[in-house]
Design an enzyme around this catalytic site. Structure first.
Site, PDB file in Angstrom:
ATOM      1  N   GLU A 287       1.924  27.910  37.400  1.00 30.69           N
ATOM      2  CA  GLU A 287       3.109  27.574  36.604  1.00 30.69           C
ATOM      3  C   GLU A 287       3.054  28.202  35.215  1.00 30.69           C
ATOM      4  O   GLU A 287       3.302  27.553  34.200  1.00 30.69           O
ATOM      5  CB  GLU A 287       3.269  26.053  36.503  1.00 30.69           C
ATOM      6  CG  GLU A 287       3.466  25.395  37.860  1.00 30.69           C
ATOM      7  CD  GLU A 287       3.781  23.908  37.804  1.00 30.69           C
ATOM      8  OE1 GLU A 287       3.345  23.238  36.860  1.00 30.69           O
ATOM      9  OE2 GLU A 287       4.472  23.440  38.730  1.00 30.69           O
ATOM     10  N   ASP A 360       3.172  18.565  45.827  1.00 29.72           N
ATOM     11  CA  ASP A 360       3.100  18.128  44.438  1.00 29.72           C
ATOM     12  C   ASP A 360       3.454  16.654  44.272  1.00 29.72           C
ATOM     13  O   ASP A 360       4.536  16.344  43.790  1.00 29.72           O
ATOM     14  CB  ASP A 360       4.056  18.981  43.587  1.00 29.72           C
ATOM     15  CG  ASP A 360       3.916  18.698  42.106  1.00 29.72           C
ATOM     16  OD1 ASP A 360       2.959  18.004  41.733  1.00 29.72           O
ATOM     17  OD2 ASP A 360       4.769  19.166  41.326  1.00 29.72           O
ATOM     18  N   GLU A 388       5.856  10.264  38.345  1.00 29.17           N
ATOM     19  CA  GLU A 388       6.761  11.398  38.156  1.00 29.17           C
ATOM     20  C   GLU A 388       7.825  11.461  39.247  1.00 29.17           C
ATOM     21  O   GLU A 388       8.990  11.720  38.981  1.00 29.17           O
ATOM     22  CB  GLU A 388       5.948  12.704  38.141  1.00 29.17           C
ATOM     23  CG  GLU A 388       6.831  13.939  38.121  1.00 29.17           C
ATOM     24  CD  GLU A 388       6.047  15.251  38.057  1.00 29.17           C
ATOM     25  OE1 GLU A 388       4.805  15.220  38.004  1.00 29.17           O
ATOM     26  OE2 GLU A 388       6.701  16.304  38.056  1.00 29.17           O
TER      27      GLU A 388
HETATM   28  O1  GCW Z   1       3.888  17.882  39.162  1.00 31.96           O
HETATM   29  C1  GCW Z   1       3.986  19.028  38.396  1.00 31.96           C
HETATM   30  C2  GCW Z   1       4.633  18.596  37.139  1.00 31.96           C
HETATM   31  C3  GCW Z   1       4.213  19.399  35.940  1.00 31.96           C
HETATM   32  C4  GCW Z   1       2.694  19.440  35.910  1.00 31.96           C
HETATM   33  C5  GCW Z   1       2.211  20.139  37.175  1.00 31.96           C
HETATM   34  C6  GCW Z   1       0.697  20.194  37.286  1.00 31.96           C
HETATM   35  C7  GCW Z   1       1.172  19.410  34.080  1.00 31.96           C
HETATM   36  O2  GCW Z   1       6.017  18.623  37.312  1.00 31.96           O
HETATM   37  O3  GCW Z   1       4.748  18.764  34.807  1.00 31.96           O
HETATM   38  O4  GCW Z   1       2.197  20.064  34.765  1.00 31.96           O
HETATM   39  O5  GCW Z   1       2.661  19.428  38.299  1.00 31.96           O
HETATM   40  O6  GCW Z   1       0.154  19.329  37.964  1.00 31.96           O
HETATM   41  O7  GCW Z   1       0.084  21.066  36.725  1.00 31.96           O
END
Ligand code: GCW
Length: 691
Positions: A287, A360, A388
């Site tokens: 990311e 995720d 989240e």
């Molecule tokens: O779940 C996603 C989140 C990001 C997060 C990423 C990760 C810290 O939306 O906000 O960043 O995973 O785990 O690196």
């Protein structure tokens, strides 16, 4: 007869009497309701007026804490705390954190451990038994944690925001440190120690390089000093480009000599002020974060460089496997494809940190196929305590059942039964903690922090057991309260799945904030693997991601016989059906219903379940203080409204493809799809959703 003392000599007697009567009424009514409660005491609410006799065969800061806790709270006889090498059986582990608690009579109890930390854990264990009414004499307890590392990951930024945090700002007040030390650090340490959490990463994995500047390290040191006596080690997330950004080097290439030296020097600098520093957590080439691949190096080369710098100090590197790129390959396959070929190349103080599922932290995922797949590499699990993808701190979702489903999943690694819990050597949890008075944004979300610690200590504890303990310590011992509330908590995760993403649906959230539904969502020009359609693949034939051989074949990453079970649409468990199969609308489910009807019933069930939670909770009004009662009541209202929002949005949208009626015996939609499509919540990654 009651005589009132006038408040001041000047006041006319009747006015003073009136005032006093009002005061008495106020005190009586708060006594009847229980005192107002703000949740700041978490599950540590025992009476502290005891005067227990406690003896110890050693003096140390940790033992002093154990003594103080027992002296002020233990209602029984004398307690002896004994450091003793080589205690027996289950109380032994590599970390020497185990303990025994024995008693002949109520009058004298002995806690033994090879370590000071073990004595502290033993003290909290004893107090927990007292606080949950579970003391049964004679005591003969042997305990030791399953994992040596039980660690919180804070996604806290240096500017005080918390990524995916729904409980206010960060508890770490970097701007005030090192001069001003918040009393919350100690309360935080105590809460963690009471449930066996023994490490913490203070900052976000999207890490600012600035955390490694000397002035920041001086602040980190203060926190480490406070956490140490509670048995908690401090770790930091580091940015792979730190040598360039704060070190002024021309590169951050892990094979470059100067870069390697920079990290060694940095490690030396840290250990000079924090001798028991834990090590680094790294999100690399994920990311947008920098990493070794920026220099044509592998994850192993990157991780090993940091591991070498930490090795002389016994530090470790937790290297995250959360990597995926916009390629043609299924995002669910990518971490495995990237990391399995590197098996055997990581140094022995590197642990690969793998999220529970392959995507995720979705409401429900099958376990990541990386568990059990890396034979010569240490692997740890990363769970997300912060909600989240589970309604932020607005929705009740007790997560112990999810973590348990995960830990108990059989990977069949090496062709034999092998549960996830046995393939890992540590557990991390992304913290749901912030500076809200109640710590976690909602009172009930405290239970997830608690459950994380308890499961990381003993993954075999049942969710029921954990919920029971937590409710008794946090609210009430009265079964009339405990039983219905426990039921509600135990059903809550599955309920959220039902109204959000039943049957294996995943990632159909509104893009960005991950709160509300947006199965129709499109980010113009955005990465395909960030768009909801990528995950649900809806069309007039059916819905779901085809991960069989005719699709991405992600299933091939699992071991037999699980693999075969998943390939076959008839044996694939319903809960993962749309995760693995693009399933026709008229497919007959195990219930006998068509997929379309089943989907409708699941969404409706989710809504009905939240309504039931409201009924259960409203009945508790007399059992709980007004403040927490109302707070939870208002959260459940939001959840009930959101559940309808989710149900209507998903069913009305999917219906444009299934072209079938919503079964007539379930609640009708109360929203129009076009209106729902207009809802745009303006919330950042740093705040709880408000609607
Ligand atoms: O779940 C996603 C989140 C990001 C997060 C990423 C990760 C810290 O939306 O906000 O960043 O995973 O785990 O690196």
């Amino acid at each position: 007869m009651i005589r009132y003392t006038p408040l001041t000599a000047e006041e006319p007697e009747n006015r003073t009497q009136m005032k006093n009567i009002l005061l008495i009424i106020f005190f009586l009514s708060s006594a009847l309701q229980g005192f107002a409660e703000d949740g700041s005491r978490l599950w540590l609410r025992a009476d502290t007026k005891a005067h227990a006799t406690v003896a110890a065969n050693k003096k140390s800061p940790s033992i002093d804490i154990a003594i103080a806790e027992l002296q002020t709270q233990w209602q029984g006889g004398k307690v002896n705390l004994m450091i003793q090498k080589g205690i027996a059986g289950q109380a032994r582990n590599d970390n020497h954190e185990g303990y025994t608690i024995t008693s002949n009579t109520q009058k004298e109890i002995t806690i033994k451990s090879p370590s000071e930390k073990g004595l502290l854990y033993g003290a909290y264990h004893l107090l927990r038994l007292q606080a949950t009414n579970k003391l049964a004499y004679p005591l003969n307890i042997q305990e030791s944690p399953k994992y040596n590392l039980r660690i919180l990951n804070h996604w806290d930024n240096l500017n005080g925001t918390v990524e995916r945090g729904y409980a206010g700002h960060s508890i770490w007040r970097w701007d005030e440190l090192p001069e001003v030390v918040s009393p919350r650090y100690k309360e935080y340490a105590r809460a963690n120690a009471s449930i066996g959490i023994n490490a913490t990463v203070l900052n976000n994995v999207n890490a600012s390089p600035l955390i490694l500047k000397p002035e920041m390290l001086a602040k980190v040191k203060i926190i480490a000093d406070i956490l140490r006596p509670y048995g908690i080690k401090v770790f930091l997330s580091v940015n792979f480009s730190s040598p360039t950004v704060i070190g002024g080097l021309a590169t951050s290439d892990p094979l470059d000599k100067a870069v390697r030296q920079w990290w060694k020097d940095k490690a030396n600098e840290i250990y000079k002020i924090i001798p028991d520093f834990g090590g680094f957590l790294v999100k690399a080439n994920s990311e947008g974060q920098p990493g070794p691949q920026d220099f044509g190096r592998t994850h192993a080369e990157g991780a090993n460089m940091l591991a070498d710098a930490l090795k002389p100090h016994n530090g470790i590197v937790m290297w995250r496997a959360f990597v995926y790129n916009p390629t043609n390959d299924d995002r669910a396959k990518q971490a495995y494809m990237e990391f399995v070929p590197l098996d055997g190349q990581f140094h022995d103080n590197v642990i690969i940190q793998v999220k529970n599922g392959p995507i995720d932290f979705q409401p429900r995922e099958p376990f990541s196929p990386l568990f059990g797949a890396m034979k010569q590499t240490k692997v740890m699990a990363e769970l997300q305590i912060t909600q989240e993808y589970l309604g932020h701190s607005n929705h009740l979702a007790f997560l112990a059942p999810m973590w348990q489903e995960f830990l108990e999943s059989d990977t069949y690694a090496n062709g034999k039964s092998s549960f996830v819990a046995n393939t890992i050597m540590a557990i991390a949890g992304v913290a749901n903690i912030g500076d809200d008075t109640n710590w976690t944004g909602s009172h009930l979300a405290q239970a997830n922090w608690y459950a994380f610690g308890r499961l990381a200590w003993n993954p075999q504890l049942t969710s029921e057991n954990i919920a029971d303990e937590w409710i008794r310590q946090t609210f009430s011992q009265d079964d009339a309260f405990v039983e219905p509330v426990k039921d509600m908590m135990l059903n809550s995760w599955e309920t959220v799945i039902n109204y959000m993403m039943p049957l294996g649906l995943h990632h159909i959230f509104a893009v960005g904030h991950h709160y509300g539904p947006e199965p129709w969502g499109v980010i113009p020009g955005g990465r395909p693997d960030w768009q909801p359609w990528y995950f649900h693949n809806v069309d007039t034939v059916g819905v779901g991601f085809d991960r069989t051989k005719s699709g991405s074949d992600a299933i091939s990453q699992y071991y037999s016989p699980l693999k075969e079970e998943l390939y076959n649409i008839h044996t694939c468990p319903d809960k993962w059906l749309l995760w693995f199969h693009h399933t026709p609308w008229n497919y007959t489910m195990k219930s006998g219903r068509s997929l379309w009807d089943e989907l409708c019933y699941k969404y409706d069930l989710g809504v009905q379940q939240v309504r039931d939670f409201q009924k259960i909770w409203d009945k508790q009004e007399n059992q709980v203080d007004a403040e927490r009662f109302q707070h939870i009541q208002s959260r459940l209202k939001i959840q009930a409204r959101d559940a309808v929002w989710w149900k209507d949005a998903c069913l009305l949208y999917f219906q444009t493809f299934s072209r079938q009626p919503i079964p007539y015996d379930i609640e009708r939609p109360v929203n129009d799809l076009d209106e729902l499509k207009q809802i745009k919540l303006k919330i950042s990654n740093y705040e709880n959703a408000k609607r």
